[in-house]
Design an enzyme around this catalytic site. Structure first.
Site, PDB file in Angstrom:
ATOM      1  N   HIS A 208       0.603  -1.411   0.015  1.00 31.78           N
ATOM      2  CA  HIS A 208      -0.203   0.265   0.132  1.00 31.78           C
ATOM      3  C   HIS A 208       1.052   1.589  -0.388  1.00 31.78           C
ATOM      4  CE1 HIS A 208       1.287  -0.435   4.430  1.00 31.78           C
ATOM      5  NE2 HIS A 208       0.020   0.882   4.643  1.00 31.78           N
TER       6      HIS A 208
HETATM    7  N1  UDP Z   1      -2.468  -6.519   9.321  1.00 37.41           N
HETATM    8  C1  UDP Z   1      -4.279  -7.380   9.340  1.00 37.41           C
HETATM    9  N2  UDP Z   1      -4.852  -7.159   8.313  1.00 37.41           N
HETATM   10  C2  UDP Z   1      -4.525  -7.066   6.838  1.00 37.41           C
HETATM   11  C3  UDP Z   1      -2.906  -6.552   6.865  1.00 37.41           C
HETATM   12  C4  UDP Z   1      -1.899  -6.506   8.127  1.00 37.41           C
HETATM   13  O1  UDP Z   1      -4.708  -6.805  10.361  1.00 37.41           O
HETATM   14  O2  UDP Z   1      -4.897  -7.589   5.816  1.00 37.41           O
HETATM   15  C5  UDP Z   1      -2.027  -5.819  10.027  1.00 37.41           C
HETATM   16  C6  UDP Z   1      -0.355  -6.428  10.292  1.00 37.41           C
HETATM   17  O3  UDP Z   1      -0.639  -7.660  11.303  1.00 37.41           O
HETATM   18  C7  UDP Z   1      -0.338  -5.543  10.760  1.00 37.41           C
HETATM   19  C8  UDP Z   1      -0.390  -3.726  10.711  1.00 37.41           C
HETATM   20  O4  UDP Z   1      -1.485  -4.056   9.548  1.00 37.41           O
HETATM   21  O5  UDP Z   1      -0.098  -5.447  12.502  1.00 37.41           O
HETATM   22  C9  UDP Z   1       0.385  -3.501   9.727  1.00 37.41           C
HETATM   23  O6  UDP Z   1      -0.361  -2.206   9.772  1.00 37.41           O
HETATM   24  P1  UDP Z   1       0.047  -1.907   7.618  1.00 37.41           P
HETATM   25  O7  UDP Z   1       0.452  -2.232   7.090  1.00 37.41           O
HETATM   26  O8  UDP Z   1      -1.288  -1.206   7.272  1.00 37.41           O
HETATM   27  O9  UDP Z   1       0.845  -0.451   8.578  1.00 37.41           O
HETATM   28  P2  UDP Z   1       2.635  -0.277   8.427  1.00 37.41           P
HETATM   29  O10 UDP Z   1       2.989  -1.079   9.512  1.00 37.41           O
HETATM   30  O11 UDP Z   1       2.964  -0.097   7.133  1.00 37.41           O
HETATM   31  O12 UDP Z   1       2.450   0.772   8.966  1.00 37.41           O
END
Ligand code: UDP
Length: 384
Positions: A208
């Site tokens: 994303h």
């Molecule tokens: N996650 C979830 N379902 C999904 C994809 C991700 O529960 O379909 C969880 C993942 O385990 C982690 C968090 O969302 O705990 C990560 O979020 P994201 O990738 O949106 O954010 P970033 O870490 O890149 O800021």
């Protein structure tokens, strides 16, 4: 009573705040009066409500309902609405987590009101200012008086930027606290059956980041990567609404749906996602948190980016930076399928106790006690 306001806005924030709020509620309710504020940055049921339910986070005391919009509009709206909350609650301290727009907006409003600010996940740096999160991290750290770090590189980055040592606390990783405390519940997930996959027989994908999904070229590269990977192994892709939206916008959605061995689905809940990671052969991602979770779970992770703000996942964990050159990614996928995936170890202090350490500091800070032995870096208390 120490009055704190904790702020969350987006999916990764919910995961990080859960262990902290829970620890305060279970063990420190006599000491802290905690208010939970949801900015409303993520409002989609699948990116927000499901996390409150599954992680047992109390419903927010306040929802600022900011919704989607440009970064500037979101930040400005959150600042204005959050200022009202600060005037009402008059907290002793605000706690922000992560690197999303809500983090920076709440930090700015807090600083303008002269209220002390703690940043959880401070000091992470990709050194890539094209990444919107990088600006959020740098600015939030500049505004914070307590900086809680997840890994040693973050401590070093803050020291290099001139932050005084006694304001930095290397406490471990709240996201890993959440993972450890929900691992058993995730065992009960039936997602593998629902998706009709067997353990170790699939690659899990999440993407994303704007650099990968905001341009037709970026999405085109991702499509080439996925069509190569799905020829080697089954692929599951819970697709972020932003990515889905861009694919539709660029007219590329039908191409991805045509891939036979790839299953697209809505984002899944936290417990299902832990289960999907734990049983995957590998994970391909551009997420920050997922690089950390796969390291903690010992699952090979290919990060489709040129850099990472979480280098410990590379130096000690299972993460490999592949960039987005389709040939390079595919070679790394084949390495894993043929048993040459990275094996890592769990980074220092990713032991499920970060919330405990953070609360000790928050408590010690306000009552001016000596810091706990368990807070390894700092030798003296922060100045008030
Ligand atoms: N996650 C979830 N379902 C999904 C994809 C991700 O529960 O379909 C969880 C993942 O385990 C982690 C968090 O969302 O705990 C990560 O979020 P994201 O990738 O949106 O954010 P970033 O870490 O890149 O800021």
């Amino acid at each position: 009573m120490i009055r704190i306001v904790c702020v969350v806005g987006a999916r990764p924030n919910f995961v990080k705040i859960a262990p902290l709020v829970r620890h305060i509620k279970e063990e420190w309710s006599d000491t802290f009066e905690a208010t939970l504020v949801h900015t409303g940055q993520h409002y989609d049921e699948k990116l927000s409500q499901v996390f409150f339910e599954e992680l047992h986070i109390p419903q927010p005391d306040v929802n600022l309902g900011v919704g989607s919009g440009t970064a500037t509009r979101q930040i400005a709206e959150i600042m204005q609405r959050f200022e009202e909350v600060l005037l009402w609650k008059k907290p002793d301290r605000v706690v922000v987590v992560g690197d999303v727009n809500s983090t920076l907006a709440a930090a700015l409003a807090t600083e303008k009101m002269g209220i002390p600010l703690a940043h959880v996940e401070a000091g992470l740096r990709s050194f890539d200012r094209a990444m919107p999160e990088e600006t959020n991290r740098v600015l939030t750290d500049r505004l914070s008086d307590l900086l809680f770090a997840t890994e040693e590189s973050a401590v070093q980055n803050l020291l290099n930027e001139g932050v005084e040592k006694d304001r930095i606390f290397w406490v471990g990783n709240l996201m890993i606290d959440a993972l450890i405390s929900h691992a058993q519940e995730a065992e009960r997930s039936t997602i593998l059956n629902q998706m009709n996959v067997a353990p170790r027989q699939y690659a899990l994908v999440t993407l994303h980041r704007p650099s990968n999904v905001d341009t037709p070229e970026g999405i085109g590269r991702i499509l080439r990567i996925l069509s190569g990977v799905e020829k080697q192994t089954r692929v599951l892709f819970p697709i972020h609404p932003r990515t889905r939206g861009r694919m539709e916008e660029f007219g590329l959605a039908s191409e991805i749906r045509a891939l036979q061995n790839l299953t697209l689905c809505e984002p899944v809940g936290y417990l299902d996602f832990i289960r999907l990671m734990r049983d995957a052969k590998m994970v391909l991602t551009d997420s920050g948190g997922i690089q950390e979770e796969t390291t903690a779970l010992g699952i090979p992770c290919l990060t489709l980016r040129e850099n990472t703000e979480r280098p410990v996942t590379i130096t000690e964990g299972t993460n490999l930076l592949t960039g987005t050159d389709p040939e390079r990614v595919l070679a790394a996928v084949i390495d894993i399928l043929e048993g040459r995936g990275k094996r890592g170890k769990i980074p220092t202090l990713w032991d499920g106790q970060a919330a405990r350490r953070i609360v000790r500091v928050l408590q010690g800070q306000s009552t001016r006690r000596e810091p706990s032995q368990e807070v390894p870096l700092s030798t003296t208390l922060p100045r008030s």
